[in-house]
Design a protein around this motif. Structure first.
Motif, PDB file in Angstrom:
ATOM      1  N   LEU A 180       6.613  27.670  34.717  1.00 51.36           N
ATOM      2  CA  LEU A 180       6.309  27.193  33.368  1.00 51.36           C
ATOM      3  C   LEU A 180       6.890  28.148  32.313  1.00 51.36           C
ATOM      4  O   LEU A 180       7.373  27.708  31.267  1.00 51.36           O
ATOM      5  CB  LEU A 180       4.797  27.057  33.169  1.00 51.36           C
ATOM      6  N   TRP A 181       6.837  29.458  32.586  1.00 52.67           N
ATOM      7  CA  TRP A 181       7.430  30.432  31.653  1.00 52.67           C
ATOM      8  C   TRP A 181       8.886  30.094  31.395  1.00 52.67           C
ATOM      9  O   TRP A 181       9.383  30.212  30.270  1.00 52.67           O
ATOM     10  CB  TRP A 181       7.381  31.845  32.250  1.00 52.67           C
TER      11      TRP A 181
ATOM     12  N   MET B  81      10.279  34.446  23.323  1.00 52.17           N
ATOM     13  CA  MET B  81      11.136  35.599  23.645  1.00 52.17           C
ATOM     14  C   MET B  81      10.973  36.040  25.096  1.00 52.17           C
ATOM     15  O   MET B  81      10.875  37.227  25.388  1.00 52.17           O
ATOM     16  CB  MET B  81      10.830  36.758  22.681  1.00 52.17           C
ATOM     17  N   PHE B  82      10.928  35.026  25.990  1.00 49.74           N
ATOM     18  CA  PHE B  82      10.810  35.334  27.414  1.00 49.74           C
ATOM     19  C   PHE B  82      12.142  35.903  27.893  1.00 49.74           C
ATOM     20  O   PHE B  82      13.171  35.242  27.807  1.00 49.74           O
ATOM     21  CB  PHE B  82      10.442  34.063  28.183  1.00 49.74           C
ATOM     22  N   SER B  83      12.112  37.127  28.349  1.00 50.77           N
ATOM     23  CA  SER B  83      13.339  37.814  28.734  1.00 50.77           C
ATOM     24  C   SER B  83      13.259  38.206  30.199  1.00 50.77           C
ATOM     25  O   SER B  83      12.485  39.083  30.571  1.00 50.77           O
ATOM     26  CB  SER B  83      13.499  39.054  27.843  1.00 50.77           C
TER      27      SER B  83
ATOM     28  N   PHE C 275      -1.939  38.278  31.600  1.00 53.29           N
ATOM     29  CA  PHE C 275      -0.923  37.750  30.676  1.00 53.29           C
ATOM     30  C   PHE C 275       0.140  36.929  31.394  1.00 53.29           C
ATOM     31  O   PHE C 275       0.491  35.840  30.967  1.00 53.29           O
ATOM     32  CB  PHE C 275      -0.277  38.887  29.890  1.00 53.29           C
ATOM     33  N   LYS C 276       0.639  37.454  32.511  1.00 57.03           N
ATOM     34  CA  LYS C 276       1.713  36.777  33.241  1.00 57.03           C
ATOM     35  C   LYS C 276       1.305  35.384  33.702  1.00 57.03           C
ATOM     36  O   LYS C 276       2.131  34.528  33.919  1.00 57.03           O
ATOM     37  CB  LYS C 276       2.138  37.611  34.447  1.00 57.03           C
ATOM     38  N   ALA C 277      -0.001  35.178  33.844  1.00 55.06           N
ATOM     39  CA  ALA C 277      -0.483  33.914  34.394  1.00 55.06           C
ATOM     40  C   ALA C 277      -0.820  32.894  33.314  1.00 55.06           C
ATOM     41  O   ALA C 277      -1.229  31.779  33.633  1.00 55.06           O
ATOM     42  CB  ALA C 277      -1.715  34.178  35.257  1.00 55.06           C
ATOM     43  N   THR C 278      -0.639  33.264  32.037  1.00 54.38           N
ATOM     44  CA  THR C 278      -1.127  32.410  30.940  1.00 54.38           C
ATOM     45  C   THR C 278      -0.763  30.928  31.102  1.00 54.38           C
ATOM     46  O   THR C 278      -1.664  30.079  31.103  1.00 54.38           O
ATOM     47  CB  THR C 278      -0.638  32.959  29.589  1.00 54.38           C
ATOM     48  N   PRO C 279       0.518  30.568  31.261  1.00 54.88           N
ATOM     49  CA  PRO C 279       0.822  29.130  31.338  1.00 54.88           C
ATOM     50  C   PRO C 279       0.233  28.464  32.582  1.00 54.88           C
ATOM     51  O   PRO C 279      -0.335  27.372  32.497  1.00 54.88           O
ATOM     52  CB  PRO C 279       2.357  29.091  31.399  1.00 54.88           C
ATOM     53  N   GLY C 280       0.352  29.127  33.729  1.00 51.32           N
ATOM     54  CA  GLY C 280      -0.126  28.525  34.976  1.00 51.32           C
ATOM     55  C   GLY C 280      -1.637  28.399  34.986  1.00 51.32           C
ATOM     56  O   GLY C 280      -2.192  27.375  35.405  1.00 51.32           O
TER      57      GLY C 280
END
Lengths: 416, 113
Positions: free
Chosen positions: A99-100, A112-114, A369-374
């Motif tokens: 999703l990210w 600003m996903f890098s 934080f890394k899991a926010t969308p999922g």
């Protein structure tokens, strides 16, 4: 919703950028909603967004006692990765990673996903064995990963001390190229704007003071702005989850701890990836602004104060200087803390509760934080259907009674 | 930074000499075999996590190496008392009525990281 584009930017330049629409409304609470989300951080807003967008439930309120994304969403070190060991967590974090990868387009908001890659450095033989095991497990689960030796690490990060003379010599690392960082505030704002556009009411400065429960079924919440009714309530309150659970009359296996982070003064680009080390225990990346973003372990005591102790900061910086002697004279600019809700097995809780209609999404500890969308996506699916999504199913709070724990202490990155 | 009074050494020492060791006054079930899954799970994993007065164990790791108990406020972080193992706290959440609550510290500048 006013869509953002390059053309829009030029158009608004003609009116000196004074006529941009507000990103979300500030509505008065209605008496009744289909679903109430308690907690307006990244996870809560993402839940509301996917509820409205994918599951057609638009009569939703997000209740936030402070301001949007003012808690851990704004306090983390913005690292996104999915290289977790066990199948259950790998499925969850990889769902999130996918999703990210399309999030900025989906939200029409630049988060600003890098994808600058994440290194998990090993300093002992056992570290390297664990890294090999984890990378193999990742590959079997379709997650990218490589094992690098010390030479490979040195090539990727020339400024790191990979010499044999280091106190804890770098022996190698796991490398996830698809991992990286994202702008955390933009994630909260993007989800808030998207949810609002689908009709979700975002109620800031509204604090839940109790639940309305009748015959074991929830039918609303008490707030400082009056009672609000809903038959489905999802709590996504991170460090304050235990306080909410107590209002519901049950206990969660969580402990709230301060987790500190700090940034240095801005310096020229020097570090183009994310380096994490479990062994010397610190992690570091460089933001687009140029400051080094640094974090490490939690303060060991329970605390709700959003601040920690100086010895923890000192140990963090010792670890960073151990790996990067070049940073020994960089001055630190700001330091802060957030309240993380740690779980005994270092995995989150996404679960039904003893109260019917009341769901909890918590226990993300140091790695939410890394899991926010999922997390938002599978939690929304669970709230919409009244049954936990297959990816969320293993993360039930009742696993602490059945014994089906998911021990992610190795891949969680931060010692709990 | 905490300045902690070790009840065994009889001295105040800096936080770095100590380690927090979790909730105090947990009793291991007398007959673990007789426990239901729920009782055993509760004993192993479910801890008090109050926003307020909390009783916890600490160890004087680089001092006398003894465990002791502490009553501490989890929002203000104020240490209310320390006492030896086997003793009962003289300050509890009930005795602190109304509970001492300081204004939560916010770091608005922190959100710009």
């Amino acid at each position: 919703m006013q869509r953002y584009s390059g053309f829009g930017l030029v158009k608004h330049a003609l009116s000196h950028h004074e006529n941009w629409q507000r990103q979300w409304r500030n509505p008065t609470p209605k008496k009744q909603y289909d679903v109430i989300i308690v907690g307006g951080g990244g996870h809560g807003l993402a839940t509301a967004y996917y509820l409205a967008k994918e599951f057609g439930i638009k009569n939703v309120a997000v209740i936030e006692k402070g301001w949007l994304g003012g808690g851990n969403t704004a306090r983390n070190t913005t690292i996104v990765r999915s290289n977790y060991l066990w199948d259950e967590s790998a499925a969850l974090y990889e769902h999130s990673m996918k999703l990210w990868e399309g999030l900025s387009q989906d939200l029409n908001y630049n988060v600003m996903f890098s994808q600058r890659g994440v290194l998990n450095v090993g300093h002992t033989l056992q570290d390297m064995r664990d890294i090999q095991r984890r990378v193999n497990a990742n590959r079997l689960n379709g997650i990218d990963g490589e094992v690098l030796d010390a030479k490979g690490v040195q090539e990727l990060v020339p400024i790191m001390d990979c010499s044999k003379n280091a106190r804890y010599p770098v022996m190698g690392a796991s490398w996830q190229p698809r991992a990286g960082v994202a702008r955390h505030d933009a994630v909260a704002w993007g989800y808030a704007r998207g949810a609002d556009a689908h009709g979700v009411d975002i109620l800031q400065q509204t604090e839940v003071t109790g639940f309305k429960i009748r015959d074991g079924q929830i039918y609303g919440v008490h707030t400082n702005r009056g009672d609000i009714e809903a038959k489905t309530v999802g709590c996504v309150a991170a460090g304050n989850s235990s306080v909410l659970a107590k209002m519901g009359g049950f206990k969660l296996p969580l402990e709230s701890h301060p987790l500190q982070a700090l940034v240095s003064e801005p310096i020229k680009p020097i570090l183009d990836t994310v380096v994490m080390s479990n062994h010397v225990h610190g992690y570091i990346s460089q933001s687009d602004k140029g400051d080094l973003v640094i974090g490490a372990g939690i303060d060991g005591y329970n605390g709700y104060g959003q601040r920690g102790s100086y010895p923890t900061v000192e140990h963090t910086l010792q670890a960073i200087v151990e790996m990067f002697p070049i940073f020994s004279r960089v001055r630190m600019n700001r330091q802060w803390g957030g309240i993380v809700d740690t779980c005994p097995d270092a995995c989150p809780i996404m679960s039904k509760t003893p109260v019917k209609g009341l769901y909890f999404n918590c226990g993300w500890g140091t790695g939410g934080f890394k899991a926010t969308p999922g997390s938002g996506h599978v939690f929304a699916a669970s709230l919409a259907k009244g049954e936990m999504h297959p990816i969320a199913e293993p993360f039930s709070m009742f696993r602490f009674h059945s014994g089906a724990l998911i021990d992610e202490h190795g891949a969680a990155g931060v010692a709990h | 930074m905490f300045y902690i009074y070790c009840p065994y050494c009889g001295e105040h020492r800096e936080e770095e000499e100590f380690h927090p060791k979790g909730q105090a006054h947990i009793e291991r079930p007398k007959e673990p075999e007789a426990c239901s899954d729920e009782e055993w799970g509760n004993y192993l994993f479910f801890r008090d996590n109050p926003r307020g007065v909390h009783h916890e164990m600490w160890v004087h790791a680089v001092g006398c190496r003894k465990f002791f108990n502490m009553t501490r406020h989890t929002v203000s972080y104020e240490i209310l008392e320390t006492y030896k193992m086997g003793e009962q706290p003289s300050i509890t959440a009930d005795s602190q009525n109304p509970p001492r609550e300081t204004v939560p510290v916010s770091h608005p500048e922190g959100v710009r990281a």
